[in-house]
Enzyme design. Structure first.
Site, short mmCIF file in Angstrom:
data_model
loop_
_atom_site.label_atom_id
_atom_site.label_comp_id
_atom_site.label_asym_id
_atom_site.label_seq_id
_atom_site.Cartn_x
_atom_site.Cartn_y
_atom_site.Cartn_z
N HIS A 29 0.82 -1.20 0.00
CA HIS A 29 0.00 0.00 0.00
C HIS A 29 0.86 1.26 0.00
CE1 HIS A 29 -2.74 -2.84 2.50
NE2 HIS A 29 -2.86 -3.07 1.21
N HIS A 37 -9.64 -13.62 5.37
CA HIS A 37 -8.90 -12.97 4.28
C HIS A 37 -9.11 -13.75 3.00
CE1 HIS A 37 -5.56 -11.58 1.76
NE2 HIS A 37 -5.57 -10.49 2.50
#
Length: 427
Positions: A108, A176
């Site tokens: 990110h 996830h």
């Protein structure tokens, strides 16, 4: 009429679905779980009774370079609630200890100071004995090599973590969409790993594996690499929490990075598993802020909808996406004009070492687009959404109308998943 609230950014949307159209509502039991202790008490109790580990206050004795990996701005971990308790435990064992917090951005963008203050609180960020470093996966001069992953990829991680006298991590455990569960070993890979390592671990062959799915650890090739990375990095202790819909701590697990994590995963699995209610229209969300900041992150909730949507059906995702697409290469993949079959073939033909940035997210989105129509209810620009081969709607009601029109019939049953990242949809 059923009235259902959907998290959207920092607010909520309300959608009404006629009773005769509502096939089911899939909600994690974590949203109704009522712990008997406060958030801080839960964390302290976990640290007082670590799983397969000495207490943290024992581990820090004599250690000068203590590093804690912490999640970034895209994760809803309420660090401001329990970070002081972690520091208190450290000081009990080593009064002179100073702590370096390495922000696990993974792939990110870097976390800003404002986001650190939002996450940890201004008082904690300004402590003289706490220092923050934000991991940048593309700064290769900041990485050290620790060997070869089981998959054959290079293990390169941030030297701040690799050179620590004691490496610990905080995080949270939730379902996830390809690592099985978040938390634990994931703090190292992808958290503080090099972009090269992340891309090789997230290669197309692994993403295509039937074991690289929500709620699966055993046999998951991505998880196997992550375990190896945590071992090589000498991750000595974790503090992981479980959150409810309001991002409040409802359980905490501390101790050995794998054993404590596994116990937490069992708890999450028990609360999060829901039985699929197949329908041709599925409405879901990415759980609101901070998880729905961009389209990149919103692919996660699409996989929950995928698990219960009938093939050829419509998936409606309500996601704020205040940061837009969240990945230029993700955007470019679909804005190129290529059809999804061509895109998928290119992914599957790509060798591990040639994995491209954000390819994994694009591959999963492509997999979904090949089977379903996706309508995004969002504040992202309409042109951006359409360029990414999805339909755009301003409201959930408008999206339902578009879904009906696409399917060519009215009153089609609808399944709603108010928080798509919080559930494990089982067949």
């Amino acid at each position: 009429m059923a009235t259902i609230k959907l998290p959207f950014g920092r607010e909520q949307l309300t959608v009404t679905v006629p009773d005769e159209r509502l096939a089911g509502v899939l909600v994690s039991k974590a949203h109704d779980y009522q712990p008997k202790k406060s958030e801080v008490e839960l964390v302290k109790e976990a640290m007082e009774h670590p799983i397969h580990s000495k207490r943290l206050r024992e581990l820090v004795k004599g250690k000068e370079n203590i590093v804690m990996i912490a999640s970034d701005h895209t994760r809803p971990v309420p660090s401001r609630v329990f970070a002081p308790a972690i520091m208190e435990e450290i000081k009990e064992g080593n009064p002179k200890a100073e702590l370096t917090i390495l922000i696990a951005t993974g792939f990110h963008r870097p976390t800003t100071r404002e986001e650190l203050i939002y996450k940890f609180g201004e008082e904690f960020v300004n402590r003289g004995d706490v220092h923050f470093i934000v991991h940048k996966s593309h700064d290769y001069e900041d990485m050290v090599e620790l060997g070869t992953l089981p998959s054959g990829g290079k293990l390169l991680i941030n030297k701040v973590a690799a050179e620590a006298d004691l490496l610990i991590s905080e995080g949270f455990i939730e379902p996830h969409f390809f690592a099985g569960f978040s938390g634990g070993r994931k703090s190292v890979l992808p958290g503080v790993a090099s972009a090269v390592t992340v891309m090789e671990n997230h290669c197309s062959a692994f993403i295509d594996s039937p074991y690289a799915r929500t709620g699966i650890l055993d046999g998951n090739p991505i998880h196997k690499d992550m375990i190896y990375a945590a071992e090589k990095a000498k991750l000595a202790f974790i503090i992981n929490v479980v959150l409810d819909a309001d991002k409040k701590v409802i359980a905490a697990y501390a101790g050995h990075f794998n054993e404590a994590h596994r116990e937490g995963c069992k708890f999450v699995d028990k609360l999060s598993s829901v039985k699929a209610v197949p329908a041709n229209i599925i409405i879901s969300t990415n759980g609101g802020y901070p998880l729905d900041q961009n389209i990149y992150q919103s692919v996660k909730s699409m996989t929950a909808a995928e698990a219960t949507c009938k093939e050829g059906g419509v998936i409606i995702i309500a996601s704020d996406c205040c940061d837009g697409h969240g990945g230029q290469s993700l955007y470019d993949t679909f804005a190129s004009g290529e059809d999804t079959k061509t895109i998928m073939k290119r992914f599957l033909d790509t060798p591990m070492k040639d994995t491209m940035p954000d390819q994994w997210e694009a591959q999963i989105l492509c997999r979904i687009l090949m089977k379903y129509r996706v309508i995004l209810v969002t504040n992202a620009p309409e042109e951006m959404v359409k360029n990414m081969q999805m339909d755009y709607a301003k409201t959930v009601e408008e999206a339902i109308e578009k879904a009906d029109a696409y399917l060519g019939r009215e009153k089609e049953p609808i399944t709603v998943i108010p928080d798509g990242v919080s559930v494990i949809v089982r067949q």
